[in-house]
Enzyme design. Structure first.
Site, mmCIF file in Angstrom:
data_model
loop_
_atom_site.group_PDB
_atom_site.id
_atom_site.type_symbol
_atom_site.label_atom_id
_atom_site.label_comp_id
_atom_site.label_asym_id
_atom_site.label_seq_id
_atom_site.Cartn_x
_atom_site.Cartn_y
_atom_site.Cartn_z
ATOM 1 N N ARG A 182 0.855 -1.189 0.000
ATOM 2 C CA ARG A 182 0.000 0.000 0.000
ATOM 3 C C ARG A 182 0.889 1.236 0.000
ATOM 4 O O ARG A 182 1.970 1.237 0.612
ATOM 5 C CB ARG A 182 -0.889 0.037 1.256
ATOM 6 N N HIS A 188 -1.115 0.321 -9.645
ATOM 7 C CA HIS A 188 -1.768 -0.646 -8.740
ATOM 8 C C HIS A 188 -2.291 -1.850 -9.531
ATOM 9 O O HIS A 188 -3.476 -2.185 -9.476
ATOM 10 C CB HIS A 188 -2.899 0.035 -7.957
HETATM 11 P P1 NDP Z 1 -1.230 -11.755 4.653
HETATM 12 O O1 NDP Z 1 -2.187 -11.267 5.685
HETATM 13 O O2 NDP Z 1 -1.329 -13.175 4.193
HETATM 14 O O3 NDP Z 1 0.272 -11.551 5.180
HETATM 15 C C1 NDP Z 1 0.666 -10.422 5.887
HETATM 16 C C2 NDP Z 1 2.098 -10.608 6.388
HETATM 17 O O4 NDP Z 1 2.539 -9.384 6.979
HETATM 18 C C3 NDP Z 1 2.198 -11.693 7.476
HETATM 19 O O5 NDP Z 1 3.411 -12.403 7.333
HETATM 20 C C4 NDP Z 1 2.234 -10.856 8.768
HETATM 21 O O6 NDP Z 1 2.928 -11.469 9.849
HETATM 22 C C5 NDP Z 1 3.012 -9.646 8.301
HETATM 23 N N1 NDP Z 1 2.754 -8.494 9.185
HETATM 24 C C6 NDP Z 1 1.585 -7.883 9.444
HETATM 25 N N2 NDP Z 1 1.748 -6.894 10.339
HETATM 26 C C7 NDP Z 1 3.067 -6.902 10.666
HETATM 27 C C8 NDP Z 1 3.863 -6.138 11.560
HETATM 28 N N3 NDP Z 1 3.344 -5.160 12.316
HETATM 29 N N4 NDP Z 1 5.172 -6.427 11.652
HETATM 30 C C9 NDP Z 1 5.720 -7.431 10.907
HETATM 31 N N5 NDP Z 1 5.018 -8.196 10.029
HETATM 32 C C10 NDP Z 1 3.707 -7.926 9.919
HETATM 33 O O7 NDP Z 1 -1.346 -10.739 3.426
HETATM 34 P P2 NDP Z 1 -1.142 -11.052 1.868
HETATM 35 O O8 NDP Z 1 0.205 -11.616 1.667
HETATM 36 O O9 NDP Z 1 -2.312 -11.813 1.349
HETATM 37 O O10 NDP Z 1 -1.284 -9.570 1.251
HETATM 38 C C11 NDP Z 1 -0.424 -8.519 1.631
HETATM 39 C C12 NDP Z 1 -0.952 -7.176 1.119
HETATM 40 O O11 NDP Z 1 -0.783 -7.054 -0.286
HETATM 41 C C13 NDP Z 1 -2.443 -6.917 1.289
HETATM 42 O O12 NDP Z 1 -2.771 -6.575 2.625
HETATM 43 C C14 NDP Z 1 -2.682 -5.771 0.327
HETATM 44 O O13 NDP Z 1 -2.513 -4.532 0.976
HETATM 45 C C15 NDP Z 1 -1.579 -5.943 -0.715
HETATM 46 N N6 NDP Z 1 -2.110 -6.205 -2.068
HETATM 47 C C16 NDP Z 1 -1.612 -5.512 -3.120
HETATM 48 C C17 NDP Z 1 -2.047 -5.765 -4.402
HETATM 49 C C18 NDP Z 1 -1.490 -5.039 -5.575
HETATM 50 O O14 NDP Z 1 -1.930 -5.284 -6.704
HETATM 51 N N7 NDP Z 1 -0.528 -4.151 -5.401
HETATM 52 C C19 NDP Z 1 -3.051 -6.811 -4.677
HETATM 53 C C20 NDP Z 1 -3.509 -7.496 -3.504
HETATM 54 C C21 NDP Z 1 -3.052 -7.180 -2.241
HETATM 55 P P3 NDP Z 1 2.417 -12.858 10.506
HETATM 56 O O15 NDP Z 1 2.692 -13.913 9.450
HETATM 57 O O16 NDP Z 1 3.257 -13.030 11.699
HETATM 58 O O17 NDP Z 1 0.952 -12.692 10.781
HETATM 59 C C1 OXD Z 2 -6.238 -5.933 -2.986
HETATM 60 C C2 OXD Z 2 -5.692 -5.014 -3.969
HETATM 61 O O1 OXD Z 2 -6.106 -5.689 -1.783
HETATM 62 O O2 OXD Z 2 -6.068 -5.133 -5.140
HETATM 63 O O3 OXD Z 2 -6.810 -6.950 -3.406
HETATM 64 O O4 OXD Z 2 -4.861 -4.175 -3.655
#
Ligand code: NDP
Ligand code: OXD
Length: 310
Positions: A225, A273
């Site tokens: 993000r 994006h």
């Molecule tokens: P997940 O929820 O599966 O994974 C999130 C990861 O971040 C986990 O490993 C989590 O740790 C870690 N995390 C969260 N908070 C913290 C913190 N405070 N400190 C350290 N690590 C942290 O998310 P996804 O992999 O499915 O997706 C990630 C993001 O990608 C989405 O939230 C979205 O914003 C973005 N996105 C972007 C897109 C694009 O086209 N650019 C498309 C889709 C999504 P833990 O494993 O310990 O819980």
């Molecule tokens: C999502 C994105 O969160 O598209 O799915 O960014």
């Protein structure tokens, strides 16, 4: 069962209504523009809903995010209490994200920006190549996306490090976690990829201090993000030469303003994006499955924890 669709800034809500009707003809679909009796609404399918609107529906049973992220929902500090929130998790979405990450890691690793600049000047000059085994890719976020990208980058021979909130033990990956794990993780990372969810703890994490903790000449790929990044700090780190380049798919304001310096910065690659776009058919399948589960009192797929915010 009545479902309200609230979608803004992406495809038309009418398209979603048509698709959902095809998949679940027994479901009554209302559009946000004409919700009808608010008491009828039991489910909400949302992307970027206006803060405050969801609590207007007194009989809401679940809120479904139309994307993988849920920050657009939790930004609302006035959500209806106790209503579960789900997100999209899909192999196809994950594969597309990994493609984007691998594409740009390889592009940086093989110095494509340098060769593109040389081509513009008709310069024929080769440069030394670094082996993947000598390059560390650091993944901020080791969830669905982070773990898949890590596995594929390992196959290419990169040294891969990951940082997450909780401890992990993943074969072949140097796993770091928590506040104390961040510095050693950054110190070893040559190409940093941000795959974190946006929460109060991760907002602004990509700031001057974090960028300065990376080795000289490191690069950044932000596909999570825009609000993770402090734009001015990145520009200063690029102009000062500490950071060699950045690939940015997400921005503090979207669409990125036409006069934003990122558009024309020679060390920045901008994409709108699109790192990974959800396949609407899969989203509909997951939503229909969750509607059935909720009606049957069964656990929902991909429910998120409001306390963690992801
Ligand atoms: P997940 O929820 O599966 O994974 C999130 C990861 O971040 C986990 O490993 C989590 O740790 C870690 N995390 C969260 N908070 C913290 C913190 N405070 N400190 C350290 N690590 C942290 O998310 P996804 O992999 O499915 O997706 C990630 C993001 O990608 C989405 O939230 C979205 O914003 C973005 N996105 C972007 C897109 C694009 O086209 N650019 C498309 C889709 C999504 P833990 O494993 O310990 O819980
Ligand atoms: C999502 C994105 O969160 O598209 O799915 O960014």
């Amino acid at each position: 069962m009545t479902v309200l669709i609230f979608r803004s800034g992406r495809d038309s809500t009418e398209w979603w209504r048509t698709q959902l009707r095809e998949e679940a003809p027994d479901v009554e679909v209302r559009l946000w523009e004409e919700p009808g009796r608010i008491e009828d609404i039991e489910y909400a399918l949302v992307w970027n809903p206006e803060p405050g609107v969801l609590k207007r529906f007194p009989n809401l049973k679940a809120i479904f995010s139309l994307g993988a992220g849920v920050d657009h929902i939790f930004v609302d500090r006035d959500l209806p209490p106790g209503v579960p929130v789900t997100r999209v998790v899909d192999d196809n979405l994950t594969a597309r994200m990994t493609e984007f990450v691998v594409l740009h890691v390889l592009r940086i690793h093989r110095q494509l920006p340098l060769y593109e600049a040389q081509q513009r000047e008709a310069v024929w000059r080769g440069h030394p190549q670094t082996a993947t085994a000598e390059r560390t890719v650091g993944l901020l976020g080791m969830g669905v996306f982070g773990q898949d990208a890590a596995a594929k980058l390992r196959l290419l021979g990169f040294v891969v490090a990951g940082w997450s909130r909780t401890a992990k033990d993943l074969p072949g990956i140097a796993c770091h976690h928590g506040a104390e794990g961040l510095s050693p993780f950054l110190a070893r990372t040559n190409i940093l990829v941000c795959l974190l969810p946006l929460t109060p703890l991760t907002e602004g994490i990509l700031d001057a201090g974090l960028l300065a903790s990376l080795p000289e000449g490191a690069s950044l790929i932000n596909v999570a993000r825009g609000q993770h990044l402090v734009d001015a700090d990145l520009i200063a780190a690029l102009d000062g030469g500490h950071i060699a380049g950045a690939v940015l798919d997400v921005f503090n304001g979207e669409p990125l303003a036409a006069d934003h310096p990122f558009w024309r910065h020679p060390k920045v690659t901008v994409t709108p994006h699109i790192a990974s776009l959800s396949d609407p058919r899969t989203i509909i399948e997951q939503v229909v499955e969750n509607l059935r589960r909720c009606e049957a009192g069964r656990p929902l797929l991909h429910q998120v924890d409001p306390a963690r915010g992801y």
